[in-house]
Enzyme design. Structure first.
Site, short mmCIF file in Angstrom:
data_model
loop_
_atom_site.label_atom_id
_atom_site.label_comp_id
_atom_site.label_asym_id
_atom_site.label_seq_id
_atom_site.Cartn_x
_atom_site.Cartn_y
_atom_site.Cartn_z
N VAL A 18 0.84 -1.21 0.00
CA VAL A 18 0.00 0.00 0.00
C VAL A 18 0.87 1.25 0.00
CG1 VAL A 18 -1.89 1.22 1.16
CG2 VAL A 18 -1.76 -1.28 1.30
N GLU A 131 -9.87 5.37 6.94
CA GLU A 131 -10.85 4.79 6.00
C GLU A 131 -10.37 3.46 5.41
OE1 GLU A 131 -14.05 6.21 4.80
OE2 GLU A 131 -14.01 4.06 4.40
N LYS A 207 -11.97 -5.89 11.77
CA LYS A 207 -12.79 -4.95 11.00
C LYS A 207 -14.18 -4.83 11.62
CE LYS A 207 -10.20 -5.96 6.82
NZ LYS A 207 -10.08 -6.90 5.69
P1 NAP Z 1 3.58 -4.61 3.58
O1 NAP Z 1 3.52 -4.80 2.09
O2 NAP Z 1 4.10 -5.70 4.42
O3 NAP Z 1 4.43 -3.28 3.84
C1 NAP Z 1 4.90 -2.91 5.10
C2 NAP Z 1 5.94 -1.83 4.93
O4 NAP Z 1 6.37 -1.38 6.21
C3 NAP Z 1 7.19 -2.30 4.18
O5 NAP Z 1 7.63 -1.29 3.31
C4 NAP Z 1 8.19 -2.54 5.30
O6 NAP Z 1 9.53 -2.31 4.88
C5 NAP Z 1 7.79 -1.47 6.28
N1 NAP Z 1 8.12 -1.80 7.67
C6 NAP Z 1 7.62 -2.81 8.42
N2 NAP Z 1 8.15 -2.78 9.65
C7 NAP Z 1 9.01 -1.74 9.67
C8 NAP Z 1 9.86 -1.20 10.65
N3 NAP Z 1 9.96 -1.75 11.87
N4 NAP Z 1 10.60 -0.12 10.33
C9 NAP Z 1 10.53 0.45 9.10
N5 NAP Z 1 9.71 -0.03 8.13
C10 NAP Z 1 8.98 -1.10 8.42
O7 NAP Z 1 2.13 -4.24 4.16
P2 NAP Z 1 0.87 -3.67 3.35
O8 NAP Z 1 0.14 -4.79 2.71
O9 NAP Z 1 1.28 -2.50 2.54
O10 NAP Z 1 -0.05 -3.18 4.56
C11 NAP Z 1 0.20 -1.97 5.26
C12 NAP Z 1 -1.00 -1.67 6.17
O11 NAP Z 1 -2.16 -1.51 5.36
C13 NAP Z 1 -1.32 -2.76 7.19
O12 NAP Z 1 -1.78 -2.16 8.38
C14 NAP Z 1 -2.44 -3.52 6.52
O13 NAP Z 1 -3.30 -4.15 7.45
C15 NAP Z 1 -3.18 -2.38 5.84
N6 NAP Z 1 -3.99 -2.80 4.70
C16 NAP Z 1 -3.41 -3.49 3.68
C17 NAP Z 1 -4.20 -3.86 2.60
C18 NAP Z 1 -3.60 -4.61 1.44
O14 NAP Z 1 -4.34 -4.96 0.52
N7 NAP Z 1 -2.31 -4.90 1.42
C19 NAP Z 1 -5.57 -3.53 2.58
C20 NAP Z 1 -6.12 -2.79 3.63
C21 NAP Z 1 -5.32 -2.44 4.68
P3 NAP Z 1 10.22 -3.27 3.76
O15 NAP Z 1 9.49 -2.96 2.46
O16 NAP Z 1 11.64 -2.84 3.70
O17 NAP Z 1 10.00 -4.67 4.22
#
Ligand code: NAP
Length: 431
Positions: A18, A131, A207
């Site tokens: 995201v 949201e 949720k």
């Molecule tokens: P993701 O792909 O795992 O991305 C997480 C990001 O955070 C990565 O860039 C990671 O770095 C970084 N990160 C994690 N821990 C860190 C730390 N300790 N210090 C610095 N950076 C850190 O997750 P995502 O799918 O984008 O989801 C993000 C949020 O959106 C979550 O809360 C999720 O529940 C919510 N969400 C996601 C979706 C979806 O479809 N994916 C839908 C609705 C809501 P690296 O890239 O270097 O690993």
């Protein structure tokens, strides 16, 4: 009169699925965003774990591994897209202490400890928008928080997890077993290698808690949600549902009852004529019933980088507009403070699939088990005979407690060889 100000500065915590899409949209749509907000926006940094990883569309000099420094840098808006409880919570709190407003998609954190975030937002007089935390791209929380703020919401029924809806859709359409469809979903990227959070209902429960809190002005956490996953749904449950004109969905149900609220997540039989039955594959939908508005359904993409980023950008624009106009978004609203009641108090209906002995008196003994708990039977369907004798029973509405006690009684009868399936039924017109 709005204050004259320089660019709105934005710090992004997380550049994953995201976050990277949010960064690309912020950088790529900067002039449209400026026109819509009335001030330019400037991305000041993107915190990630691995700064060496190439992230297309995001200049390398924006990346930092020092999330703590970026969070407390005093940006106008800090967007948290790292996920998980810690360090996300500490980073958000330090950002708020530095007077940054927050946009987050972190359902797990909001459902576990939203109260702490709301309190810090109020103390520091900053905004907290989320949201994207429920149902991805679908505008849902703002309608609940704002558009329906003058109405009384009675019930929220949601398909809020795309992975499980994809699996259940394929099971329904192919007649295939859970394990086979799960493997297909994993190969297509619709399910994680460890699918527990989705298939056991943890994601939907988080949720559901957020939806219930907004709908009923009452604090609800994920621990308050009764949760049953869908990994035990079998091809024969799906087939039995189909034969009766139903489809099985993993539903989040939040309802206001006389003296409290009940929030639950479980596999549910829904009539094929109900709008939620038409929600296929990884789509999400939330069906709301309110006193004055009546029934309405919100439908769309519940996950994925770009759809979720759309909701994040919407929040960003709203918060930026508040900053340029000197206003604030809605605060936490938990004034109603209704008790969260146990699932046993919920009024629902059951479908029960029984393997029974094929001999006289079976029906009478089964009917008596229902009568003993005050549960009335709506429909009975008899299948097969001899060793294959089966009975499918659908009940009228009764408390969940009475229905589950009925099932316990059925299990003790010598006329019942086994209870093959039990499922709640929702979405039928109430007689
Ligand atoms: P993701 O792909 O795992 O991305 C997480 C990001 O955070 C990565 O860039 C990671 O770095 C970084 N990160 C994690 N821990 C860190 C730390 N300790 N210090 C610095 N950076 C850190 O997750 P995502 O799918 O984008 O989801 C993000 C949020 O959106 C979550 O809360 C999720 O529940 C919510 N969400 C996601 C979706 C979806 O479809 N994916 C839908 C609705 C809501 P690296 O890239 O270097 O690993």
């Amino acid at each position: 009169m709005s204050a004259v100000r320089g660019p709105i500065t934005i710090a992004l915590l997380g550049g994953g699925t995201v976050g990277s899409e949010v960064a690309r949209m912020l950088l790529g749509n900067a002039s449209d965003l400026e026109a819509r907000i009335g001030a330019p926006v400037r991305l000041t940094g993107v915190a990630v774990r691995d700064v060496a990883k190439v992230r297309p569309g995001i200049p390398a000099d924006l990346l930092t591994a020092d999330a703590a420094a970026l969070a407390s840098s005093g940006a106008d808006i800090v967007v948290e897209l790292m996920g998980g409880i810690e360090p996300a919570r500490s980073l958000i709190l330090s950002a708020m202490a530095a007077k940054s407003s927050i946009v987050t998609a972190n359902k797990a954190l909001l459902a576990a400890d939203g109260a702490t975030l709301y309190a810090a937002a109020a103390k520091n007089d900053v905004d907290l928008y989320f949201e994207a935390a429920v149902a991805g791209a679908i505008p849902l929380l703002r309608p609940l928080r704002e558009s329906l703020a003058g109405d009384t919401v009675r019930r929220v029924l949601g398909i809020v997890n795309g992975t499980t809806n994809f699996i259940l859709t394929k099971m329904d359409e192919q007649g295939a077993d859970y394990a086979k469809v799960l493997a297909e979903a994993q190969a297509l990227g619709y399910a994680e290698a460890d699918p527990t959070a989705d298939v056991e209902g943890f994601d939907a429960a988080a949720k559901a808690a957020i939806l219930a809190e907004l709908a009923f002005h009452t604090r609800v956490t994920a621990d308050d949600v009764h949760r049953e996953g869908m990994s035990s749904v079998t091809a024969s449950d799906i087939e039995a549902a189909r034969a009766m004109g139903f489809v099985i969905k993993l539903l989040a149900v939040a309802e206001r009852v006389d003296d409290g609220v009940i929030v639950r997540v479980h596999p549910t039989m829904v009539p094929r004529t109900h709008p939620l039955a038409s929600v296929r594959e990884a789509f999400n939908a939330v069906f709301i019933e309110a006193d004055a508005a009546g029934q309405m359904m919100f439908y769309g993409r519940g996950a994925g980088g770009a759809p979720t980023a759309s909701a994040v950008l919407g929040d960003l624009v709203a918060v930026a507009r508040n900053l340029t106009s000197g206003g604030r978004g809605p605060r936490e609203s938990v004034y109603a403070d209704l008790p969260v009641l146990p699932v046993g108090d919920a009024m629902t209906r059951y479908y029960i699939n029984l393997e029974v002995a094929d001999r006289p008196g079976v029906l009478a003994s089964i009917a008596q088990a229902f009568a003993a708990e005050g549960v009335s039977i709506q429909v009975v369907r008899q299948d097969g005979h001899g060793d294959d004798a089966g009975l499918v029973v659908r009940t009228h509405r009764a408390t969940d407690g009475a229905l589950s006690r009925t099932v316990e009684r059925l299990r003790t009868l010598d006329t019942v060889k086994s209870v093959l399936g039990v499922m709640r039924v929702e979405g039928e017109a109430t007689p």
